[in-house]
Design a protein around this motif. Structure first.
Motif, PDB file in Angstrom:
ATOM      1  N   GLN A 135      50.313  -5.361  17.111  1.00 52.94           N
ATOM      2  CA  GLN A 135      51.030  -5.549  15.740  1.00 52.94           C
ATOM      3  C   GLN A 135      50.790  -4.425  14.741  1.00 52.94           C
ATOM      4  O   GLN A 135      49.573  -3.812  14.671  1.00 52.94           O
ATOM      5  CB  GLN A 135      50.062  -6.714  15.092  1.00 52.94           C
ATOM      6  CG  GLN A 135      50.717  -7.206  13.821  1.00 52.94           C
ATOM      7  CD  GLN A 135      51.945  -7.708  13.598  1.00 52.94           C
ATOM      8  OE1 GLN A 135      52.455  -7.931  14.635  1.00 52.94           O
ATOM      9  NE2 GLN A 135      52.469  -7.489  12.336  1.00 52.94           N
ATOM     10  N   PRO A 136      51.816  -3.754  14.438  1.00 55.33           N
ATOM     11  CA  PRO A 136      51.798  -2.497  13.577  1.00 55.33           C
ATOM     12  C   PRO A 136      51.155  -2.852  12.188  1.00 55.33           C
ATOM     13  O   PRO A 136      51.295  -3.983  12.010  1.00 55.33           O
ATOM     14  CB  PRO A 136      53.188  -2.355  13.301  1.00 55.33           C
ATOM     15  CG  PRO A 136      54.064  -3.153  13.741  1.00 55.33           C
ATOM     16  CD  PRO A 136      53.143  -4.156  14.850  1.00 55.33           C
ATOM     17  N   ARG A 137      50.930  -1.968  11.294  1.00 55.37           N
ATOM     18  CA  ARG A 137      50.140  -2.163  10.186  1.00 55.37           C
ATOM     19  C   ARG A 137      51.156  -3.081   9.199  1.00 55.37           C
ATOM     20  O   ARG A 137      50.997  -3.940   8.411  1.00 55.37           O
ATOM     21  CB  ARG A 137      49.912  -0.913   9.503  1.00 55.37           C
ATOM     22  CG  ARG A 137      49.563  -0.943   7.840  1.00 55.37           C
ATOM     23  CD  ARG A 137      48.182  -1.356   7.568  1.00 55.37           C
ATOM     24  NE  ARG A 137      47.758  -1.240   6.261  1.00 55.37           N
ATOM     25  CZ  ARG A 137      46.905  -1.842   5.684  1.00 55.37           C
ATOM     26  NH1 ARG A 137      46.261  -2.778   6.046  1.00 55.37           N
ATOM     27  NH2 ARG A 137      46.737  -1.625   4.402  1.00 55.37           N
ATOM     28  N   GLY A 158      43.886  -6.406   9.186  1.00 54.30           N
ATOM     29  CA  GLY A 158      42.994  -6.751  10.248  1.00 54.30           C
ATOM     30  C   GLY A 158      42.316  -8.123  10.392  1.00 54.30           C
ATOM     31  O   GLY A 158      42.831  -8.748  11.253  1.00 54.30           O
ATOM     32  N   THR A 159      41.535  -8.593   9.466  1.00 53.22           N
ATOM     33  CA  THR A 159      41.167  -9.829   9.401  1.00 53.22           C
ATOM     34  C   THR A 159      42.055 -10.981   8.615  1.00 53.22           C
ATOM     35  O   THR A 159      41.615 -12.138   8.693  1.00 53.22           O
ATOM     36  CB  THR A 159      39.733 -10.231   8.881  1.00 53.22           C
ATOM     37  OG1 THR A 159      39.797  -9.398   7.468  1.00 53.22           O
ATOM     38  CG2 THR A 159      38.632  -9.037   9.659  1.00 53.22           C
ATOM     39  N   SER A 160      43.040 -10.452   8.176  1.00 54.65           N
ATOM     40  CA  SER A 160      44.075 -11.284   7.551  1.00 54.65           C
ATOM     41  C   SER A 160      45.432 -10.511   7.609  1.00 54.65           C
ATOM     42  O   SER A 160      45.619  -9.505   8.084  1.00 54.65           O
ATOM     43  CB  SER A 160      43.630 -11.561   6.133  1.00 54.65           C
ATOM     44  OG  SER A 160      43.541 -10.373   5.475  1.00 54.65           O
ATOM     45  N   LEU A 161      46.580 -11.558   7.128  1.00 52.29           N
ATOM     46  CA  LEU A 161      47.840 -11.232   7.085  1.00 52.29           C
ATOM     47  C   LEU A 161      48.273 -11.279   5.772  1.00 52.29           C
ATOM     48  O   LEU A 161      47.915 -12.105   4.982  1.00 52.29           O
ATOM     49  CB  LEU A 161      48.803 -11.849   7.879  1.00 52.29           C
ATOM     50  CG  LEU A 161      48.776 -11.747   9.584  1.00 52.29           C
ATOM     51  CD1 LEU A 161      49.682 -12.460  10.103  1.00 52.29           C
ATOM     52  CD2 LEU A 161      48.939 -10.416   9.751  1.00 52.29           C
ATOM     53  N   ALA A 176      38.157 -16.815  12.878  1.00 53.50           N
ATOM     54  CA  ALA A 176      37.730 -15.497  12.469  1.00 53.50           C
ATOM     55  C   ALA A 176      37.675 -14.472  13.391  1.00 53.50           C
ATOM     56  O   ALA A 176      38.053 -13.184  13.312  1.00 53.50           O
ATOM     57  CB  ALA A 176      36.564 -15.444  11.368  1.00 53.50           C
ATOM     58  N   ASN A 177      37.450 -14.774  14.710  1.00 53.70           N
ATOM     59  CA  ASN A 177      37.225 -13.657  15.729  1.00 53.70           C
ATOM     60  C   ASN A 177      38.352 -13.125  16.599  1.00 53.70           C
ATOM     61  O   ASN A 177      38.369 -12.577  17.731  1.00 53.70           O
ATOM     62  CB  ASN A 177      36.039 -14.092  16.710  1.00 53.70           C
ATOM     63  CG  ASN A 177      36.378 -15.265  17.412  1.00 53.70           C
ATOM     64  OD1 ASN A 177      37.301 -15.889  17.014  1.00 53.70           O
ATOM     65  ND2 ASN A 177      35.640 -15.558  18.395  1.00 53.70           N
ATOM     66  N   GLY A 186      45.780 -18.644   9.453  1.00 55.74           N
ATOM     67  CA  GLY A 186      46.310 -19.765   8.638  1.00 55.74           C
ATOM     68  C   GLY A 186      45.339 -19.972   7.528  1.00 55.74           C
ATOM     69  O   GLY A 186      44.331 -19.796   7.424  1.00 55.74           O
ATOM     70  N   ILE A 187      45.960 -20.903   6.435  1.00 54.27           N
ATOM     71  CA  ILE A 187      45.145 -21.455   5.555  1.00 54.27           C
ATOM     72  C   ILE A 187      45.836 -22.849   5.095  1.00 54.27           C
ATOM     73  O   ILE A 187      46.946 -22.898   5.062  1.00 54.27           O
ATOM     74  CB  ILE A 187      45.315 -20.563   4.282  1.00 54.27           C
ATOM     75  CG1 ILE A 187      43.897 -21.162   3.358  1.00 54.27           C
ATOM     76  CG2 ILE A 187      46.206 -20.292   3.655  1.00 54.27           C
ATOM     77  CD1 ILE A 187      43.540 -20.119   2.274  1.00 54.27           C
ATOM     78  N   ALA A 188      45.090 -23.811   5.056  1.00 54.55           N
ATOM     79  CA  ALA A 188      45.532 -24.944   4.522  1.00 54.55           C
ATOM     80  C   ALA A 188      46.602 -25.507   5.560  1.00 54.55           C
ATOM     81  O   ALA A 188      46.410 -25.793   6.810  1.00 54.55           O
ATOM     82  CB  ALA A 188      46.185 -25.320   3.184  1.00 54.55           C
TER      83      ALA A 188
END
Length: 120
Positions: A46-48, A66-69, A86-87, A93-95
């Motif tokens: 996945q690109p930045r 990295g650890t989020s989008l 998280a790993n 995702g959220i909710a």
């Protein structure tokens, strides 16, 4: 005599089998171990920042932190989605909102709506 000995040993054998069933095997995953990347993760990283064209005609830009989008809509709104779990680095995702990235495709799921496929 042999039958009496069998009845004395049987509870001990059952107890040992019970204990052996509770011990984790060496090949079983343990909490805190990192998950190995899949072939899709290795072949098309996945690109930045990437722009996706969606099946409904819409567009969105995804910034990989990295650890989020961070998902940026054309109207200027943005939403941050943490990795879930998280790993790893393909499910966020959220909710009731989630995005799954698989190579050049992203499956976008919003609560109460039909999942949408987008391609970069």
């Amino acid at each position: 005599m042999a039958l009496r000995r069998t009845f004395r040993v049987a509870p001990l054998v059952l107890l040992l089998l019970d204990v052996a069933a509770c011990v984790p095997q060496n090949s079983a995953p343990k909490a805190g171990n990192a998950v190995a990347p899949t072939a899709a993760d290795l072949s098309t990283p996945q690109p930045r920042t990437a722009t996706y064209n969606c099946a409904d005609g819409g567009r969105m830009t995804i910034e990989n932190l990295g650890t989020s989008l961070r998902v940026l809509d054309p109207d200027g709104t943005s939403e941050d989605l943490p990795a879930s779990p998280a790993n790893q680095n393909s499910r966020f995702g959220i909710a009731h909102d989630a995005i799954v990235i698989d190579g050049r495709d992203a499956l976008v799921m919003k609560g109460g709506e039909t999942p949408l496929t987008c391609t970069r």
